[in-house]
Motif scaffolding. Structure first.
Motif, PDB file in Angstrom:
ATOM      1  N   PHE A  89       0.834  -1.205   0.000  1.00  0.00           N
ATOM      2  CA  PHE A  89       0.000   0.000   0.000  1.00  0.00           C
ATOM      3  C   PHE A  89       0.869   1.255   0.000  1.00  0.00           C
ATOM      4  CE2 PHE A  89      -2.083   3.464   2.223  1.00  0.00           C
ATOM      5  CZ  PHE A  89      -3.203   3.649   1.417  1.00  0.00           C
ATOM      6  N   ASP A  90       1.858   1.296   0.883  1.00  0.00           N
ATOM      7  CA  ASP A  90       2.727   2.475   0.948  1.00  0.00           C
ATOM      8  C   ASP A  90       3.470   2.697  -0.365  1.00  0.00           C
ATOM      9  OD1 ASP A  90       1.891   2.960   3.520  1.00  0.00           O
ATOM     10  OD2 ASP A  90       3.712   2.213   4.478  1.00  0.00           O
ATOM     11  N   ALA A  91       3.933   1.622  -0.991  1.00  0.00           N
ATOM     12  CA  ALA A  91       4.623   1.746  -2.278  1.00  0.00           C
ATOM     13  C   ALA A  91       3.664   2.285  -3.336  1.00  0.00           C
ATOM     14  CB  ALA A  91       5.192   0.399  -2.716  1.00  0.00           C
ATOM     15  N   SER A  92       2.420   1.836  -3.309  1.00  0.00           N
ATOM     16  CA  SER A  92       1.458   2.294  -4.320  1.00  0.00           C
ATOM     17  C   SER A  92       1.147   3.780  -4.180  1.00  0.00           C
ATOM     18  CB  SER A  92       0.165   1.475  -4.238  1.00  0.00           C
ATOM     19  OG  SER A  92      -0.577   1.822  -3.088  1.00  0.00           O
ATOM     20  N   CYS A  93       1.393   4.335  -3.007  1.00  0.00           N
ATOM     21  CA  CYS A  93       1.141   5.760  -2.764  1.00  0.00           C
ATOM     22  C   CYS A  93       2.399   6.612  -2.940  1.00  0.00           C
ATOM     23  CB  CYS A  93       0.599   5.965  -1.351  1.00  0.00           C
ATOM     24  SG  CYS A  93      -0.973   5.161  -1.055  1.00  0.00           S
ATOM     25  N   SER A  94       3.521   5.995  -3.221  1.00  0.00           N
ATOM     26  CA  SER A  94       4.779   6.742  -3.290  1.00  0.00           C
ATOM     27  C   SER A  94       5.031   7.294  -4.684  1.00  0.00           C
ATOM     28  CB  SER A  94       5.951   5.851  -2.862  1.00  0.00           C
ATOM     29  OG  SER A  94       6.301   4.964  -3.893  1.00  0.00           O
ATOM     30  N   ALA A  95       6.020   8.146  -4.771  1.00  0.00           N
ATOM     31  CA  ALA A  95       6.389   8.751  -6.055  1.00  0.00           C
ATOM     32  C   ALA A  95       7.076   7.751  -6.974  1.00  0.00           C
ATOM     33  CB  ALA A  95       7.305   9.949  -5.809  1.00  0.00           C
ATOM     34  N   ASN A  96       7.707   6.733  -6.399  1.00  0.00           N
ATOM     35  CA  ASN A  96       8.424   5.743  -7.198  1.00  0.00           C
ATOM     36  C   ASN A  96       8.105   4.333  -6.687  1.00  0.00           C
ATOM     37  OD1 ASN A  96      10.145   4.461  -8.919  1.00  0.00           O
ATOM     38  ND2 ASN A  96      11.936   5.703  -8.401  1.00  0.00           N
ATOM     39  N   PRO A  97       6.901   3.828  -6.984  1.00  0.00           N
ATOM     40  CA  PRO A  97       6.481   2.548  -6.401  1.00  0.00           C
ATOM     41  C   PRO A  97       7.367   1.366  -6.752  1.00  0.00           C
ATOM     42  CG  PRO A  97       4.784   3.440  -7.875  1.00  0.00           C
ATOM     43  CD  PRO A  97       5.890   4.430  -7.814  1.00  0.00           C
ATOM     44  N   LEU A  98       7.839   1.292  -7.993  1.00  0.00           N
ATOM     45  CA  LEU A  98       8.669   0.156  -8.379  1.00  0.00           C
ATOM     46  C   LEU A  98       9.969   0.123  -7.581  1.00  0.00           C
ATOM     47  CD1 LEU A  98       9.034  -2.320 -10.127  1.00  0.00           C
ATOM     48  CD2 LEU A  98       9.995  -0.856 -11.904  1.00  0.00           C
ATOM     49  N   ALA A  99      10.579   1.271  -7.388  1.00  0.00           N
ATOM     50  CA  ALA A  99      11.817   1.335  -6.599  1.00  0.00           C
ATOM     51  C   ALA A  99      11.556   0.887  -5.159  1.00  0.00           C
ATOM     52  CB  ALA A  99      12.393   2.742  -6.621  1.00  0.00           C
ATOM     53  N   ASP A 100      10.414   1.271  -4.601  1.00  0.00           N
ATOM     54  CA  ASP A 100      10.079   0.864  -3.228  1.00  0.00           C
ATOM     55  C   ASP A 100       9.875  -0.646  -3.138  1.00  0.00           C
ATOM     56  OD1 ASP A 100      10.204   3.518  -2.563  1.00  0.00           O
ATOM     57  OD2 ASP A 100       8.051   3.755  -2.223  1.00  0.00           O
ATOM     58  N   VAL A 101       9.189  -1.213  -4.118  1.00  0.00           N
ATOM     59  CA  VAL A 101       8.957  -2.660  -4.118  1.00  0.00           C
ATOM     60  C   VAL A 101      10.285  -3.409  -4.254  1.00  0.00           C
ATOM     61  CG1 VAL A 101       7.952  -4.570  -5.441  1.00  0.00           C
ATOM     62  CG2 VAL A 101       6.574  -2.549  -4.923  1.00  0.00           C
ATOM     63  N   ILE A 102      11.141  -2.952  -5.144  1.00  0.00           N
ATOM     64  CA  ILE A 102      12.446  -3.598  -5.329  1.00  0.00           C
ATOM     65  C   ILE A 102      13.279  -3.497  -4.050  1.00  0.00           C
ATOM     66  CG2 ILE A 102      14.651  -3.429  -6.562  1.00  0.00           C
ATOM     67  CD1 ILE A 102      12.931  -2.662  -9.060  1.00  0.00           C
TER      68      ILE A 102
END
Length: 126
Positions: A89-102
């Protein structure tokens, strides 16, 4: 294979929990992305460290006594799964979701997937 995964989970989760409990500020600064979540809150870090420690001890109990330890493994897997969902959820709300998931893939998502896999693969009566 299951025993190796359970051992790895136990070591990683217990180690992380102990670091969060007894070296909270070091942990806060050492883990990538944590400082971006807000100011250091030692109580909050230790609270989550306690949950990680319990999840790791559940994996260790499962490793030692699979039938008796399975419920503890499931409880730990549930914590890890919910924790991973919060990160999604937090990654989906961030400016760079893919980087957060990785960034969170090894420490958050893979540990949750491994624990859930163990719990499902070794459920009683299977």
């Amino acid at each position: 294979m299951s025993r190796i995964v359970a051992l790895a989970l136990a070591v990683i989760l217990v180690g992380n929990g102990l670091a969060m409990l007894f070296a909270s500020f070091w942990w806060y600064n050492a883990v990538p992305g944590v400082t971006a979540t807000g100011a250091f809150n030692p109580h909050f870090v230790r609270d989550i460290g306690a949950a990680y420690l319990v999840a790791g001890l559940g994996a260790a109990w499962f490793l030692w006594r699979p039938v008796q330890g399975w419920p503890a493994l499931v409880a730990g897997a549930l914590f890890l799964l919910l924790h991973a969902a919060i990160h999604v959820f937090d990654a989906s709300c961030s400016a760079n979701p893919l980087a957060d998931v990785i960034r969170d893939l090894p420490g958050v998502y893979l540990t949750a997937l491994a624990a859930v896999w163990l719990a499902i693969a070794h459920r009683p009566g299977r």
